[in-house]
Design a protein around this motif. Structure first.
Motif, mmCIF file in Angstrom:
data_model
loop_
_atom_site.group_PDB
_atom_site.id
_atom_site.type_symbol
_atom_site.label_atom_id
_atom_site.label_comp_id
_atom_site.label_asym_id
_atom_site.label_seq_id
_atom_site.Cartn_x
_atom_site.Cartn_y
_atom_site.Cartn_z
ATOM 1 N N SER A 1 4.038 -6.620 7.866
ATOM 2 C CA SER A 1 5.482 -6.364 7.749
ATOM 3 C C SER A 1 5.776 -5.552 6.491
ATOM 4 N N PHE A 2 5.113 -5.896 5.408
ATOM 5 C CA PHE A 2 5.258 -5.174 4.144
ATOM 6 C C PHE A 2 4.862 -3.715 4.302
ATOM 7 N N GLU A 3 3.786 -3.477 5.016
ATOM 8 C CA GLU A 3 3.322 -2.104 5.254
ATOM 9 C C GLU A 3 4.389 -1.265 5.972
ATOM 10 N N ARG A 4 5.078 -1.869 6.913
ATOM 11 C CA ARG A 4 6.090 -1.147 7.696
ATOM 12 C C ARG A 4 7.400 -0.936 6.945
ATOM 13 N N ASP A 5 7.621 -1.675 5.888
ATOM 14 C CA ASP A 5 8.863 -1.601 5.120
ATOM 15 C C ASP A 5 8.760 -0.502 4.057
ATOM 16 N N ASP A 6 9.296 0.665 4.358
ATOM 17 C CA ASP A 6 9.174 1.821 3.464
ATOM 18 C C ASP A 6 9.907 1.626 2.127
ATOM 19 N N GLY A 7 10.841 0.704 2.067
ATOM 20 C CA GLY A 7 11.623 0.524 0.853
ATOM 21 C C GLY A 7 11.061 -0.491 -0.118
ATOM 22 N N THR A 8 10.008 -1.197 0.256
ATOM 23 C CA THR A 8 9.441 -2.229 -0.609
ATOM 24 C C THR A 8 8.140 -1.741 -1.203
ATOM 25 N N ALA A 9 8.021 -1.841 -2.534
ATOM 26 C CA ALA A 9 6.847 -1.312 -3.222
ATOM 27 C C ALA A 9 5.799 -2.356 -3.538
ATOM 28 N N CYS A 10 6.222 -3.611 -3.718
ATOM 29 C CA CYS A 10 5.284 -4.641 -4.178
ATOM 30 C C CYS A 10 5.486 -5.932 -3.384
ATOM 31 N N LEU A 11 4.390 -6.502 -2.963
ATOM 32 C CA LEU A 11 4.381 -7.796 -2.277
ATOM 33 C C LEU A 11 3.607 -8.771 -3.151
ATOM 34 N N GLU A 12 4.251 -9.869 -3.510
ATOM 35 C CA GLU A 12 3.580 -10.912 -4.281
ATOM 36 C C GLU A 12 3.078 -11.985 -3.325
ATOM 37 N N ILE A 13 1.814 -12.320 -3.468
ATOM 38 C CA ILE A 13 1.206 -13.374 -2.652
ATOM 39 C C ILE A 13 0.711 -14.483 -3.572
ATOM 40 N N TYR A 14 1.128 -15.707 -3.257
ATOM 41 C CA TYR A 14 0.735 -16.887 -4.040
ATOM 42 C C TYR A 14 -0.258 -17.715 -3.288
#
Length: 91
Positions: free
Chosen positions: A78-91
């Protein structure tokens, strides 16, 4: 999905500055998967590409990191498809 896994060392980039690694990832369509907050800061400052997956887990064995990424595969897609989001934090 993101390009196949590529290792920093395999491209001779293990000793380069963060910004050089950022530019390499941007030019070659790679995402940066890191535990380094500096890349999250670059993502906030510059935006994508490249996209940054920031692992907020502390030091872990490689197998544990691989398992973590597998468990979050749907979120990463989903993050890959979201052109407006630059960073995904995974805990």
């Amino acid at each position: 999905m993101f390009p196949q896994s590529s290792h920093v060392r395999s491209h001779g980039l293990s000793e380069v500055a963060d910004r050089a690694l950022w530019e390499f990832a941007k030019a070659n369509g790679f995402a940066i998967v890191t535990q380094d907050a500096d890349f999250a800061e670059l993502a906030a400052l510059l935006g994508p590409p490249p996209k940054v997956i920031w692992l907020r887990t502390g030091n872990q064995m490689t197998a544990a990191i691989a398992d973590l990424l597998r468990r979050h595969a749907e979120t990463i897609q989903s993050f890959e498809r979201d052109d407006g989001t630059a960073c995904l934090e995974i805990y």
